[in-house]
Design an enzyme around this catalytic site. Sequence first.
Site, PDB file in Angstrom:
ATOM      1  N   LYS A   1       0.829  -1.350   0.073  1.00 15.67           N
ATOM      2  CA  LYS A   1      -0.081   0.000  -0.002  1.00 15.67           C
ATOM      3  C   LYS A   1       0.907   1.273   0.111  1.00 15.67           C
ATOM      4  O   LYS A   1       1.836   1.498   0.743  1.00 15.67           O
ATOM      5  CB  LYS A   1      -0.856   0.018   1.126  1.00 15.67           C
ATOM      6  CG  LYS A   1      -1.937   1.042   1.160  1.00 15.67           C
ATOM      7  CD  LYS A   1      -3.135   0.650   2.205  1.00 15.67           C
ATOM      8  CE  LYS A   1      -4.313   1.488   1.921  1.00 15.67           C
ATOM      9  NZ  LYS A   1      -4.592   2.008   0.956  1.00 15.67           N
TER      10      LYS A   1
ATOM     11  N   GLY B   1       6.422   0.849   5.720  1.00 21.11           N
ATOM     12  CA  GLY B   1       7.376  -0.192   4.918  1.00 21.11           C
ATOM     13  C   GLY B   1       7.404   0.212   3.612  1.00 21.11           C
ATOM     14  O   GLY B   1       8.368   0.008   3.025  1.00 21.11           O
ATOM     15  N   CYS B   2       6.129   0.413   2.723  1.00 14.03           N
ATOM     16  CA  CYS B   2       6.304   0.705   1.371  1.00 14.03           C
ATOM     17  C   CYS B   2       6.953   1.882   1.043  1.00 14.03           C
ATOM     18  O   CYS B   2       7.319   2.224   0.186  1.00 14.03           O
ATOM     19  CB  CYS B   2       4.817   0.491   0.804  1.00 14.03           C
ATOM     20  SG  CYS B   2       3.947  -1.057   1.402  1.00 14.03           S
ATOM     21  N   THR B   3       6.620   2.959   2.042  1.00 13.91           N
ATOM     22  CA  THR B   3       7.420   4.305   1.624  1.00 13.91           C
ATOM     23  C   THR B   3       8.996   4.010   1.619  1.00 13.91           C
ATOM     24  O   THR B   3       9.675   4.400   0.687  1.00 13.91           O
ATOM     25  CB  THR B   3       6.913   5.365   2.497  1.00 13.91           C
ATOM     26  OG1 THR B   3       5.379   5.541   2.472  1.00 13.91           O
ATOM     27  CG2 THR B   3       7.789   6.418   2.345  1.00 13.91           C
TER      28      THR B   3
ATOM     29  N   ALA C   1       9.985   1.888  -1.370  1.00  9.04           N
ATOM     30  CA  ALA C   1       9.826   3.002  -2.640  1.00  9.04           C
ATOM     31  C   ALA C   1      10.940   4.011  -2.781  1.00  9.04           C
ATOM     32  O   ALA C   1      11.745   4.120  -3.871  1.00  9.04           O
ATOM     33  CB  ALA C   1       8.479   3.734  -2.697  1.00  9.04           C
TER      34      ALA C   1
END
Length: 151
Positions: free
Chosen positions: A40, A45-47, A50
């Site tokens: 998401k 974690g995704c930030t 990325a």
Amino acid sequence: MGLQVGDKIPNFSAKDNDGNDFESASIIGKKPVVFYFYPKDNTPGCTAQACSFRDKYEDFKDLGAEVIGISSDSIASHEKFIQRYKLPFILLSDSDKKIRNLFGVKPNLFGLLPGRVTYVVDKNGIIQLVFDSLVATNHIPRALEIIKKLV
């Protein structure tokens, strides 16, 4: 059973963060590609993942490779995520989870979270690495290591 090392990436299409049609055939067979599936936009974690890909993006580009992120977030969410963190690569919207299912990316954490899996594909469209780890930042060095071996 999802896609494995040695499998060819199937053709698929999706909308990118600008709302344009993306066809996998436009890139597969032309250059190495890192496809990374993540849960998401704008989550910790995704930030981190990325931004790690962003920080190493020039290294991937210098090796002739492309990085493409895929999640079920909307086009609008992807656009905000890209602008907020100055991401230089494409994000694909997989709202119907067709691409995730095509690749066989399984959910994590007892099915509560969409899976976090990175696929490194050579310029012929053959998978050279399938890296499945909840630890977001581990994906980038592994992907870069394989890309370096391909060129």
